[in-house]
Scaffold this active site. Sequence first.
Site, PDB file in Angstrom:
ATOM      1  N   GLU A 100      30.197  50.034  53.363  1.00 45.20           N
ATOM      2  CA  GLU A 100      28.785  49.508  52.576  1.00 45.20           C
ATOM      3  C   GLU A 100      27.635  49.843  53.408  1.00 45.20           C
ATOM      4  OE1 GLU A 100      30.638  45.570  51.570  1.00 45.20           O
ATOM      5  OE2 GLU A 100      29.876  46.257  49.470  1.00 45.20           O
ATOM      6  N   GLU A 129      38.596  43.996  50.554  1.00 43.23           N
ATOM      7  CA  GLU A 129      38.174  42.873  50.067  1.00 43.23           C
ATOM      8  C   GLU A 129      39.182  42.174  48.944  1.00 43.23           C
ATOM      9  OE1 GLU A 129      36.373  45.445  50.948  1.00 43.23           O
ATOM     10  OE2 GLU A 129      34.236  44.493  51.586  1.00 43.23           O
TER      11      GLU A 129
END
Length: 252
Positions: A115, A135
């Site tokens: 990210e 995740e």
Amino acid sequence: MSNSETIIYEKRNDIGYVTLNRPQALNAYNLQMRDELYQVLGAIKDDPEVRVAIFRGAGERAFCAGADLTEFLTAPSPVIARQVRWERDVWGLFLSITKPLIAALHGYVLGSGIEIALCCDIRIASEDTQLGLPETGLGIIAAAGGSQTLPRAIGRAGALEMLLTGRWITAKEAHRLKLVNHVVPRASLLPSAERIANKIKGYSPTAVAYAKQAITRGLDMSLEQGLELEARLGDYLKRDKSHGKEKPGRPH
Ligand code: COA
């Protein structure tokens, strides 16, 4: 140069160098790193001496192995978590920077590591890079913009596969998916990033900032709106030039 514990920030020859600095934990992103990154991003945004920034990870093994699992979901309460997010919106700040940001990736680039890289404009990966979004397997979803920035970078199908399956990919595959711009040998990683930074910093900072905005903001618009944005930015640039001033990052 200012050194804090989890981030090293240096300025050399108009380039800001940001090093994620927790090599003993594969540069996992913890709360302290978030706070220090927020400070450093503010410095990059506001300091006219910084024309372009390079992000990298300390140590041999990782750019960043994702969120620090030892702090996982430890926010004192949802209300406080929300308040902190409001006060220190690291990802919003990242994406609001109009200067070019380059990610130099090596080793593990997982979760928040991807990210961070996706908040950068150009990504160079060394051949040993492994990328993944664990995740979903941990019962959460990407929380640092990844669910939005990844599909914008590599398209819907590739992003869905990476997010839903958590499958790791190599630098070569990341290049094929257009997640990284170049793959280079490890020893060439920083020199490659610096070559690009040096090229960009030789140009007008205003032209560079407007070109970045035309693309990054234009991508979220219809073609018609994007063309209007391009025309508007072109007009501002002409006016700035005729008034002899350089104002990178002018708000629109
Ligand atoms: N948070 C906190 N510590 C982490 C970490 C993370 N995300 N990733 C690695 N570390 C720490 C390990 O606990 C270990 O610390 P120790 O030496 O004190 O035991 C050290 O970094 C080295 O990692 P280790 O697991 O021993 O290396 P490895 O080569 O066996 O495995 C990984 C590397 C990346 C496969 C493994 O560390 C891993 O799966 N990390 C978690 C990745 C993840 O799920 N991130 C969260 C995304 S939301």
